[in-house]
Design a protein around this motif. Structure first.
Motif, short mmCIF file in Angstrom:
data_model
loop_
_atom_site.label_atom_id
_atom_site.label_comp_id
_atom_site.label_asym_id
_atom_site.label_seq_id
_atom_site.Cartn_x
_atom_site.Cartn_y
_atom_site.Cartn_z
N SER A 45 20.87 71.83 32.19
CA SER A 45 21.49 72.61 33.27
C SER A 45 22.39 73.69 32.68
CB SER A 45 22.31 71.69 34.18
OG SER A 45 23.42 71.12 33.48
N ILE A 46 22.89 74.52 33.56
CA ILE A 46 23.82 75.60 33.22
C ILE A 46 25.11 75.36 34.00
CG2 ILE A 46 24.24 78.09 33.30
CD1 ILE A 46 21.90 77.41 31.48
N GLY A 58 50.38 78.67 33.62
CA GLY A 58 49.30 78.10 32.83
C GLY A 58 47.97 78.61 33.33
N THR A 59 46.90 78.21 32.68
CA THR A 59 45.57 78.72 33.03
C THR A 59 45.24 78.46 34.50
OG1 THR A 59 44.82 78.40 30.77
CG2 THR A 59 43.12 78.61 32.45
N TRP A 60 44.81 79.51 35.18
CA TRP A 60 44.46 79.45 36.61
C TRP A 60 42.94 79.47 36.72
CZ3 TRP A 60 47.88 78.43 40.32
CH2 TRP A 60 47.49 78.59 41.66
N ILE A 61 42.39 78.53 37.46
CA ILE A 61 40.95 78.39 37.59
C ILE A 61 40.47 79.15 38.82
CG2 ILE A 61 39.03 76.74 37.65
CD1 ILE A 61 41.16 76.48 35.28
N HIS A 62 39.49 80.04 38.60
CA HIS A 62 38.95 80.86 39.68
C HIS A 62 37.59 80.39 40.18
CE1 HIS A 62 41.95 84.11 39.80
NE2 HIS A 62 42.21 83.66 38.59
N TRP A 63 36.84 79.68 39.33
CA TRP A 63 35.50 79.27 39.74
C TRP A 63 34.98 78.18 38.82
CZ3 TRP A 63 30.85 83.20 39.82
CH2 TRP A 63 29.87 82.78 40.73
N VAL A 64 34.37 77.18 39.41
CA VAL A 64 33.69 76.11 38.68
C VAL A 64 32.34 75.89 39.38
CG1 VAL A 64 33.74 73.68 38.00
CG2 VAL A 64 35.87 75.00 38.05
N ILE A 65 31.26 76.10 38.65
CA ILE A 65 29.93 75.88 39.20
C ILE A 65 29.08 75.22 38.11
CG2 ILE A 65 29.22 78.26 38.67
CD1 ILE A 65 27.47 78.16 41.23
N PHE A 66 28.33 74.19 38.47
CA PHE A 66 27.59 73.44 37.46
C PHE A 66 26.29 72.89 38.05
CE2 PHE A 66 30.53 70.67 39.61
CZ PHE A 66 29.85 69.48 39.80
N ASN A 67 25.46 72.37 37.16
CA ASN A 67 24.12 71.87 37.50
C ASN A 67 23.20 72.95 38.04
OD1 ASN A 67 24.80 69.38 36.52
ND2 ASN A 67 24.90 68.35 38.49
N LEU A 68 23.44 74.19 37.58
CA LEU A 68 22.47 75.24 37.87
C LEU A 68 21.18 74.88 37.13
CD1 LEU A 68 24.92 78.18 37.35
CD2 LEU A 68 23.49 77.96 39.39
N PRO A 69 20.03 75.02 37.77
CA PRO A 69 18.77 74.71 37.09
C PRO A 69 18.63 75.53 35.80
CG PRO A 69 18.41 75.03 39.44
CD PRO A 69 19.82 75.45 39.15
N PRO A 70 18.04 74.95 34.76
CA PRO A 70 17.97 75.65 33.47
C PRO A 70 17.16 76.94 33.49
CG PRO A 70 16.68 73.62 33.42
CD PRO A 70 17.43 73.63 34.72
N ASN A 87 19.79 75.98 45.32
CA ASN A 87 19.10 75.62 44.08
C ASN A 87 19.57 74.29 43.50
OD1 ASN A 87 21.55 76.22 42.84
ND2 ASN A 87 20.89 78.22 42.12
N GLY A 88 20.46 73.59 44.21
CA GLY A 88 20.94 72.29 43.77
C GLY A 88 22.23 72.33 42.97
N ALA A 89 22.70 73.52 42.60
CA ALA A 89 23.96 73.64 41.86
C ALA A 89 25.11 73.17 42.74
CB ALA A 89 24.17 75.08 41.42
N LEU A 90 26.14 72.67 42.08
CA LEU A 90 27.35 72.21 42.77
C LEU A 90 28.52 73.07 42.35
CD1 LEU A 90 26.86 68.37 42.26
CD2 LEU A 90 26.28 69.72 44.27
N ARG A 112 43.62 88.65 32.00
CA ARG A 112 42.25 88.53 31.50
C ARG A 112 41.54 87.41 32.25
NH1 ARG A 112 43.45 86.75 25.83
NH2 ARG A 112 45.15 85.82 27.02
N TYR A 113 40.29 87.65 32.61
CA TYR A 113 39.49 86.67 33.35
C TYR A 113 38.23 86.38 32.54
CZ TYR A 113 42.85 87.84 36.81
OH TYR A 113 44.05 88.03 37.44
N TYR A 114 38.08 85.13 32.13
CA TYR A 114 36.96 84.73 31.29
C TYR A 114 35.90 84.03 32.13
CZ TYR A 114 39.72 85.84 27.19
OH TYR A 114 40.45 86.51 26.24
N PHE A 115 34.70 84.58 32.14
CA PHE A 115 33.54 83.95 32.75
C PHE A 115 32.78 83.29 31.60
CE2 PHE A 115 34.78 87.24 35.64
CZ PHE A 115 34.48 86.76 36.91
N LYS A 116 32.82 81.96 31.54
CA LYS A 116 32.21 81.21 30.44
C LYS A 116 30.98 80.47 30.95
CE LYS A 116 36.90 80.48 28.96
NZ LYS A 116 37.98 79.53 29.07
N VAL A 117 29.86 80.70 30.28
CA VAL A 117 28.61 80.06 30.66
C VAL A 117 28.22 79.06 29.56
CG1 VAL A 117 27.10 81.86 29.71
CG2 VAL A 117 26.29 80.45 31.58
N TYR A 118 27.73 77.91 30.00
CA TYR A 118 27.36 76.83 29.08
C TYR A 118 25.93 76.39 29.36
CZ TYR A 118 32.46 76.44 28.78
OH TYR A 118 33.80 76.71 28.62
N ALA A 119 25.12 76.31 28.32
CA ALA A 119 23.78 75.72 28.42
C ALA A 119 23.92 74.27 27.99
CB ALA A 119 22.81 76.46 27.51
#
Length: 156
Positions: A45-46, A58-70, A87-90, A112-119
């Motif tokens: 997943s992504i 401290g660090t402020w969270i703007h978005w959390v999205i996970f289980n994007l299809p690979p 698409n089933g992502a949460l 600064r706003y970091y958009f971090k993507v994880y495979a």
């Protein structure tokens, strides 16, 4: 290899357009990434996390999205603030306690706003509404690759 993430509306290190902030429409920006050179199985997943390390408390969270299809390699503009996408992502909770994206809204100065993507090599066994910390813990030992895009914003 570092996973590349980009946006057609701002470049790395450049300002995020006001449309995607609390002073505009407060919608998520379109994002693209390339996982074609990675071997992500159908069980993989992504995940994507957007945060602001410059927030006063401290660090402020703007978005959390996970289980994007690979096979997904982008997110469109204005991902709806739903617990589960078509698409089933949460989506998890941001620092405002809401599901989905909430844009930059710094109290002062340029942030600064970091958009971090994880495979990932797995789908995360988590429910919608979880926090960034819960997603990061669940990802431990399962990250195949990652990348980030950093945008800035200064409130008008």
């Amino acid at each position: 290899m570092v996973l590349k993430i980009s946006s057609p509306v701002f470049s790395d290190g450049e300002p995020i357009p006001p449309k995607y902030t609390c002073e505009g429409s407060n919608i998520s920006p379109p994002l693209d990434w390339d996982t074609s050179k990675l071997s992500i199985s159908d069980n993989g997943s992504i995940a994507l996390i957007c945060d602001d390390p410059d927030a006063p408390g401290g660090t402020w969270i703007h978005w959390v999205i996970f289980n994007l299809p690979p096979e997904i390699s982008s997110l469109p503009e204005m991902v709806m603030p739903r617990e589960e996408l078509e698409n089933g992502a949460l989506q998890g909770s941001n620092s405002w306690g809401n599901i989905g994206y909430s844009g930059p809204c710094p109290p002062s100065g340029t942030h600064r706003y970091y958009f971090k993507v994880y495979a990932l090599d797995v789908k995360l066994n988590l429910s919608s509404g979880v926090t960034k910390e819960e997603v990061l813990r669940a990802m431990e030992g399962h990250i195949l690759d990652e990348g980030q895009l950093m945008g800035t914003y200064t409130r008008r």
